[in-house]
Design an enzyme around this catalytic site. Structure first.
Site, PDB file in Angstrom:
ATOM      1  N   LYS A 183       0.868  -1.183   0.000  1.00 18.13           N
ATOM      2  CA  LYS A 183       0.000   0.000   0.000  1.00 18.13           C
ATOM      3  C   LYS A 183       0.905   1.234   0.000  1.00 18.13           C
ATOM      4  CE  LYS A 183      -3.304   3.017   0.707  1.00 18.13           C
ATOM      5  NZ  LYS A 183      -2.414   4.228   0.710  1.00 18.13           N
ATOM      6  N   GLY A 218      -9.479   4.807   4.478  1.00 16.48           N
ATOM      7  CA  GLY A 218     -10.253   3.598   4.755  1.00 16.48           C
ATOM      8  C   GLY A 218      -9.571   2.290   4.372  1.00 16.48           C
ATOM      9  N   GLU A 258       8.478   2.472  11.437  1.00 15.27           N
ATOM     10  CA  GLU A 258       9.590   3.425  11.307  1.00 15.27           C
ATOM     11  C   GLU A 258       8.946   4.785  11.109  1.00 15.27           C
ATOM     12  OE1 GLU A 258      11.761   6.064   9.984  1.00 15.27           O
ATOM     13  OE2 GLU A 258      11.993   4.893   8.143  1.00 15.27           O
ATOM     14  N   GLU A 391       8.572  17.683  13.967  1.00 17.31           N
ATOM     15  CA  GLU A 391       9.162  17.290  12.685  1.00 17.31           C
ATOM     16  C   GLU A 391       8.547  18.131  11.571  1.00 17.31           C
ATOM     17  OE1 GLU A 391      10.310  13.230  10.320  1.00 17.31           O
ATOM     18  OE2 GLU A 391       8.262  13.386  11.083  1.00 17.31           O
TER      19      GLU A 391
END
Length: 486
Positions: A183, A218, A258, A391
């Site tokens: 994905k 979704g 990560e 960040e």
């Protein structure tokens, strides 16, 4: 433009149930192509297909798994001339980053894990004498630790290095016998669909490799919640990582997360200032700061503070901002208008909170189209400032002064992140001493270079688990103890 991209589910190429969405070139705002919009039902179907294919794939001889991974690497190399322009168009990466750090690194990862697909990961343990108990007779007990594959893995990748990141997930997962559902990020999924086409074409069995794409949350959420997915391997923001962590808890999924980073670069009074400046300047020169390992917080000893700030100011002035396809461009666009606006918001917040904007890259002149932010440098910063704490994921460096070693360490560790930090000093003993006190999964001493055999991952809110090298193989396995009487 013109190619019709589809989803790969259980070995079949299908259109997205929810239509398609335009993929926009960050440099030109032109449409690169259209990505299929998977429905939640299609995401669940992909998870089911991966689970159904797992038993046979996990029993497939290691040599065959290695052969298919090598075949994928060879086809990636053959297709490199086509894939690099697509990745540059999708991501806005410069020609140098796109040609050197995208497809070639993906090829390396497939080849590396093909070599180790045949490796025996079992751990033999010495025999252990055990006395008789009500449970069993005594004896000398032998044991071995097996490393069976986790199962079906959802591989969810970020927008900065879509192909490389997916390769770093699917290659070790497939090598140990897992199946995968890829994905990619919604901003630039087309090269990952091309990767799925390559893997399907070289002969990976139906259901072993699947790919879904969607611009809505979704379908990705459906993967993280599905009982047919045994593990989620995700690279991206901490905010999304938290949601995956919570969703995965319901089915006790194995997680490799990560997440974000806010790299601290501690520059001591004896540092080679030129090395420190060039390394910290990589925030600007490497993919416009869109990398989680970037040394975005420069924590500089007061005795060399002005030298470092002046060095960074000069460095920024020599970086060409512009068309990423031009060979001399160093700083290309950021991924989207929303990200550009977000970065500019952090610069404005720093200004309001008292920072000195030494180099201002907001809305650089000469760019009527494209999502550009030029190198930006904020000095006179404090640890409590918003652009110091959060960040930014863009070409922005903040600089803070320090006087004592303990102060520098405390400032570096004062972030909720702990992915990649840096230490600059000519004193190797001090470098190792400071590195050992940093709450960070990775520390570079006088360099931003990587060793890809090291375990990669973060402390604190920068994630859970490690990949890289053999640790990438371990990440996609369980530990199973087998005991017998000697």
């Amino acid at each position: 433009m013109g190619k019709q991209y589809r989803l790969l589910i259980g070995g079949e190429w299908v259109a997205g149930d929810d239509g398609s969405s335009e993929i926009v070139n960050p440099a030109t705002e032109d449409v690169v192509g259209e990505a299929p919009e998977a429905s939640v039902e299609q995401a669940r179907a992909a998870a089911w297909a991966a689970q159904a294919a797992f038993p046979a794939w996990s029993r497939t001889p290691k040599e065959e798994r290695a052969r298919l991974l090598l075949a994928a690497a060879a086809e990636l190399r053959t297709r490199q001339a086509d894939l690099v322009p697509l990745i540059i168009a999708e991501t806005g990466a410069t020609a140098m980053v796109g040609s050197r750090m995208q497809v070639p690194v993906a090829i390396d990862r497939f080849e590396r894990y093909a070599r180790d697909a045949t490796k025996d990961l079992r751990i033999a343990l010495p025999p252990s004498p055990m006395p008789a108990t009500p449970l069993a007779a005594g004896g000398l007990m032998g044991a071995v630790v097996n490393r069976p594959p986790v199962g079906a893995v959802a591989c969810i990748s970020p927008y900065n290095f879509p192909l490389v990141n997916q390769a770093g997930k699917v290659a070790p997962a497939l090598a140990v016998g897992c199946t995968v559902v890829m994905k990619p990020a919604p901003q630039d999924p087309l090269a990952v669909i091309e990767l799925a086409e390559i893997m399907h074409g070289v002969g990976f069995p139906p259901g072993v490799v699947n790919v879904i794409t969607s611009s809505s949350p979704g379908p990705a959420a459906a993967l993280t919640e599905s009982r047919h997915i045994d593990m989620v391997s995700f690279t991206g923001s901490t905010a999304v990582g938290r949601r995956i962590f919570e969703a995965g808890g319901a089915t006790m999924k194995r997680l490799l997360l990560e997440l974000g980073g806010k790299g601290a670069a501690i520059v001591f009074d004896d540092a080679d200032v030129a090395t420190a400046v060039s390394t910290i300047g990589s925030v600007w020169s490497f993919h416009s700061g869109q990398i989680c390992t970037a040394p975005t917080r420069a924590i500089v000893h007061r005795s060399v503070y002005d030298q470092v700030v002046d060095g960074l100011r000069t460095y920024a002035a020599h970086l060409k901002v512009g068309d990423p396809t031009a060979p001399d461009t160093v700083v290309g666009p950021v991924i989207s208008a929303a990200q550009r606006d977000r970065i500019e918001g952090y610069v404005h917040a720093g200004l309001e909170q008292g920072a000195d904007v030494v180099v201002d890259g907001r809305r650089p002149a000469g760019f009527d189209r494209g999502f550009y932010v030029a190198p930006t440098l904020l000095a006179r910063c404090r640890p409590d400032m918003t652009p110091v704490r959060e960040e930014i994921f863009g070409p922005v460096i903040v600089v803070l002064p320090f006087d004592e070693e303990d102060e520098a360490i405390a400032t570096a560790n004062g972030s909720e992140y702990g992915l990649y930090d840096y230490v600059f000093t000519r004193d190797s003993e001090r470098g190792m001493r400071v590195a050992s006190q940093l709450r960070s999964g990775n520390v570079g001493i006088n360099t931003a270079q990587r060793n890809h055999e090291t375990p990669f991952g973060g402390f604190k809110m920068s994630g859970v688990g490690r990949d890289g090298g053999d640790f990438g193989l371990h990440a996609y396995t369980e530990m199973q103890s087998v005991v017998w009487p000697g």
